[in-house]
Scaffold this active site. Structure first.
Site: not given
Length: 268
Positions: A125, A99-101
């Site tokens: 992401t 998730i995300s980074w």
């Protein structure tokens, strides 16, 4: 079944790990979290995920309960580290969710481990330095870990940063990011930022061999939705699900997204 916490030493470095055993015999799922976030943040998702699936989550060095790394790292080096970690836990093969980074890390894990990584789930992401960026005022607030250290500030910026359900209920971010989560060092946060500097998955996406599920919120100020559409077009075996929430939809809409992810992971 509840997760058990332990410290695992990989290449001389201790890392905090949580393992929720699965009731089934299928492939375990490795979770890669967002920048600055400890593994505790994703617990609402783990609680909703099919108990048949074993779940492994960890605090990146310098984040949560893991001490600062011995040396600076990039995504390639951290992927090697993660591979060693899964080996220490006895897993030759695994699925990965980022998730995300952590979605950038998950992509790198899939690139470097085409035979060990079976399926890939990418949530909120994008493709790194070559992406459609957030607005400048959103990016400016992401440069520091203040939202993890100051609960009132986290509430103040929740709607602007995370969108979705947190626009109507920004106070919920206190429970998500402060009640159970551990805060890492400022150095750890900076090293996470540097790890992704200049990195992009964009040229390599057409070569990903894993089946991939891309999930994106309609109201995600940090990762505009168009990024998910680009990724889905470029990854040969990808499909996209757009949900009515924001950047933290994996936890704020866990009851909706966990069954969808489980169905993808458990399908033949």
């Amino acid at each position: 079944m509840e997760s058990s916490l332990c410290n695992v030493t990989v290449a001389g470095h201790a890392v905090r790990v949580a393992v929720r055993p699965g009731t089934g015999t299928g492939t375990p799922l490795l979770l890669c979290n967002g920048i600055g976030a400890s593994l505790d943040l994703l617990q609402p998702f783990v609680d909703e995920l099919d108990p048949a699936i074993e779940v492994v989550s960890f605090d990146v060095p310098g984040v949560g309960g893991s001490p600062d790394p011995l040396v600076p790292y990039n995504f390639a080096l951290l992927t090697w580290f993660v591979g060693r970690l899964m080996g220490e836990l006895g897993h030759d093969h695994f699925d990965v969710l980022g998730i995300s980074w952590g979605g950038g890390l998950a992509q790198q894990v899939a690139f470097q481990n085409p035979r060990r990584c079976r399926r890939l789930v990418l949530v909120s992401t994008a493709t790194g330095s070559l992406m459609v960026p957030a607005r400048f005022d959103v990016l400016r607030k992401m440069v520091t870990p203040r939202r993890y250290r100051d609960p009132e500030y986290a509430v103040q910026v929740a709607a602007e940063l995370y969108g979705g359900k947190l626009r109507d209920d920004p106070g919920r971010v206190k429970a998500l990011m402060h009640d159970e989560s551990r805060v890492g060092s400022k150095k750890g946060y900076l090293l996470q930022l540097l790890a992704g500097a200049g990195w992009s998955s964009l040229p390599a996406l057409p070569f990903l061999r894993q089946r991939t599920l891309v999930l994106a919120g309609r109201d995600d100020p940090i990762i505009p939705l168009v990024n998910a559409r680009i990724m889905t077009r470029l990854i040969p075996r990808a499909r996209l699900h757009v949900y009515d929430d924001g950047h933290l939809g994996l936890v704020t809409s866990a009851d909706e997204l966990a069954p969808r992810i489980a169905a993808f992971l458990l399908a033949d």
